[in-house]
Motif scaffolding. Structure first.
Motif, PDB file in Angstrom:
ATOM      1  N   LEU A 260      20.645  13.635  19.633  1.00 51.53           N
ATOM      2  CA  LEU A 260      19.505  13.591  20.397  1.00 51.53           C
ATOM      3  C   LEU A 260      19.184  12.365  21.028  1.00 51.53           C
ATOM      4  O   LEU A 260      19.090  11.046  20.441  1.00 51.53           O
ATOM      5  CB  LEU A 260      18.313  14.186  19.577  1.00 51.53           C
ATOM      6  CG  LEU A 260      18.434  15.825  19.287  1.00 51.53           C
ATOM      7  CD1 LEU A 260      17.218  15.957  18.109  1.00 51.53           C
ATOM      8  CD2 LEU A 260      18.281  16.632  20.535  1.00 51.53           C
TER       9      LEU A 260
ATOM     10  N   HIS B  75      12.820  12.923  28.624  1.00 43.20           N
ATOM     11  CA  HIS B  75      13.406  14.454  28.459  1.00 43.20           C
ATOM     12  C   HIS B  75      14.293  14.236  27.336  1.00 43.20           C
ATOM     13  O   HIS B  75      15.393  13.497  27.406  1.00 43.20           O
ATOM     14  CB  HIS B  75      13.906  14.974  29.701  1.00 43.20           C
ATOM     15  CG  HIS B  75      13.021  15.201  30.681  1.00 43.20           C
ATOM     16  ND1 HIS B  75      12.948  14.548  31.923  1.00 43.20           N
ATOM     17  CD2 HIS B  75      11.568  15.867  30.756  1.00 43.20           C
ATOM     18  CE1 HIS B  75      11.909  14.990  32.790  1.00 43.20           C
ATOM     19  NE2 HIS B  75      11.281  15.549  31.950  1.00 43.20           N
TER      20      HIS B  75
ATOM     21  N   ASP C 294      15.973  10.620  27.840  1.00 46.13           N
ATOM     22  CA  ASP C 294      16.323   9.871  29.058  1.00 46.13           C
ATOM     23  C   ASP C 294      15.196   9.012  29.751  1.00 46.13           C
ATOM     24  O   ASP C 294      14.019   9.019  28.923  1.00 46.13           O
ATOM     25  CB  ASP C 294      16.674  10.829  29.958  1.00 46.13           C
ATOM     26  CG  ASP C 294      15.618  12.032  30.458  1.00 46.13           C
ATOM     27  OD1 ASP C 294      14.555  11.491  30.305  1.00 46.13           O
ATOM     28  OD2 ASP C 294      15.935  12.694  31.286  1.00 46.13           O
TER      29      ASP C 294
ATOM     30  N   GLY D 216      17.472  15.497  24.953  1.00 43.70           N
ATOM     31  CA  GLY D 216      18.546  16.597  25.181  1.00 43.70           C
ATOM     32  C   GLY D 216      19.641  16.136  24.071  1.00 43.70           C
ATOM     33  O   GLY D 216      19.494  15.113  23.566  1.00 43.70           O
ATOM     34  N   TRP D 217      20.442  17.073  24.073  1.00 39.60           N
ATOM     35  CA  TRP D 217      21.665  16.634  23.139  1.00 39.60           C
ATOM     36  C   TRP D 217      23.009  16.098  23.915  1.00 39.60           C
ATOM     37  O   TRP D 217      23.014  16.501  25.165  1.00 39.60           O
ATOM     38  CB  TRP D 217      22.313  18.148  22.561  1.00 39.60           C
ATOM     39  CG  TRP D 217      21.370  18.701  21.742  1.00 39.60           C
ATOM     40  CD1 TRP D 217      20.520  19.892  21.817  1.00 39.60           C
ATOM     41  CD2 TRP D 217      21.297  18.556  20.300  1.00 39.60           C
ATOM     42  NE1 TRP D 217      19.674  20.186  20.583  1.00 39.60           N
ATOM     43  CE2 TRP D 217      20.401  19.255  19.603  1.00 39.60           C
ATOM     44  CE3 TRP D 217      21.949  17.587  19.508  1.00 39.60           C
ATOM     45  CZ2 TRP D 217      19.953  19.115  18.135  1.00 39.60           C
ATOM     46  CZ3 TRP D 217      21.641  17.144  17.986  1.00 39.60           C
ATOM     47  CH2 TRP D 217      20.675  18.309  17.285  1.00 39.60           C
ATOM     48  N   TYR D 218      23.437  15.258  23.261  1.00 38.86           N
ATOM     49  CA  TYR D 218      24.568  14.570  24.087  1.00 38.86           C
ATOM     50  C   TYR D 218      25.909  14.453  22.943  1.00 38.86           C
ATOM     51  O   TYR D 218      25.640  14.685  21.690  1.00 38.86           O
ATOM     52  CB  TYR D 218      24.177  13.008  24.175  1.00 38.86           C
ATOM     53  CG  TYR D 218      23.106  12.763  25.170  1.00 38.86           C
ATOM     54  CD1 TYR D 218      23.293  12.585  26.542  1.00 38.86           C
ATOM     55  CD2 TYR D 218      21.834  12.936  24.793  1.00 38.86           C
ATOM     56  CE1 TYR D 218      22.259  12.477  27.400  1.00 38.86           C
ATOM     57  CE2 TYR D 218      20.615  12.841  25.871  1.00 38.86           C
ATOM     58  CZ  TYR D 218      21.027  12.423  27.179  1.00 38.86           C
ATOM     59  OH  TYR D 218      20.001  12.775  28.043  1.00 38.86           O
TER      60      TYR D 218
END
Length: 191
Positions: free
Chosen positions: A18, A25, A21, A27-29
Motif C-alpha cells: 500500500l 489517495h 499518492d 492504492g495497491w502497488y
C-alpha cells in the motif's frame, strides 16, 4: 474507521504493498523488481557503524512506541504514508501483523523500522531516525533478529543508496513470488 485486516494481509501475501499518492489517495502497488536486505553473509555495514554498535549507546525494542515510529516514518517533506495508511498500520499492529523495531538512547527514540510480518517474511515499509546512526543500528539489529528467528527474507521494497551500503540487492517478481510462497509456509515471530 474499520479496516478489513484479512484483505490487507491477503494483498501483501500476493506481493503487493500500500502507498498513498501525492493526493493522499491510497492504492495497491506491485513492482517488477523488489529489493531485499540479505539475511546471509552478503549483509555488511561500515566499520564505523560496528564501533557505534560496540559502544552500546542504543538499546533495541519491538513495539515500545509503535505510533512514534509510524509518525517518524511519515514525517518527511514528501511522504507516501497518508493519515489513512497510518490508521491501517495501527489496525495491523493491533491485530499482530505490523511491528516497529526500534533503537533507543536512554528514554529517547533514536530510530526505527516499520514493517509487516507474514509467515517468514519481514516486509519493511519505512525507516527513520531522530539520533544519528539510530536507523542504521536498528537495521543491523533487525537483521540479527530475523536471522535468529529464521525468517526467509527481509523485503525493503525499493532500492536506495542507503540500503545498497548494507548489501541490498534486487530480484525480479518471479523470484520474489517463489520466496514469498516459501515465506508463507513458515511461522516466524519477531517477538
Amino acid at each position: 474507521m474499520q479496516y478489513d485486516v484479512a484483505a490487507i494481509i491477503q494483498g501483501y501475501s500476493q506481493g503487493y504493498f500500500l502507498m498513498a499518492d501525492e493526493n493522499n489517495h491510497l492504492g495497491w502497488y506491485g513492482s517488477r523488481d523488489r529489493t531485499l536486505i540479505p539475511l546471509d553473509n552478503r549483509f555488511h555495514f561500515p566499520k564505523s557503524l560496528r564501533r557505534v554498535i560496540n559502544q552500546e549507546r542504543f538499546s533495541v525494542a519491538v513495539n515500545r512506541d509503535f505510533k512514534a515510529v509510524v509518525d517518524g516514518c511519515a514525517d518527511r517533506d514528501s511522504t507516501w504514508i497518508s493519515e489513512e495508511l497510518k490508521d491501517i498500520y495501527f489496525a495491523l499492529n493491533e491485530s499482530g501483523w505490523a511491528y516497529s523495531f526500534e533503537t533507543w538512547q536512554g528514554d529517547e527514540l533514536a530510530g526505527g523500522i516499520l514493517g509487516i510480518v507474514i509467515g517468514g517474511a519481514f516486509i519493511g515499509e519505512s525507516m527513520f531516525f531522530n539520533i544519528s546512526e539510530g536507523s542504521k543500528v536498528a537495521m543491523v539489529k533487525l537483521v540479527e533478529r530475523l536471522r535468529q528467528r529464521q525468517f526467509v527474507f527481509f523485503d525493503a521494497q525499493m532500492m536506495n543508496p542507503h540500503l545498497e551500503r548494507f548489501g541490498a540487492f534486487s530480484i525480479d517478481d518471479e523470484e520474489y513470488q517463489i520466496l514469498l510462497e516459501k515465506a508463507l509456509q513458515s511461522n516466524c515471530s519477531l517477538i
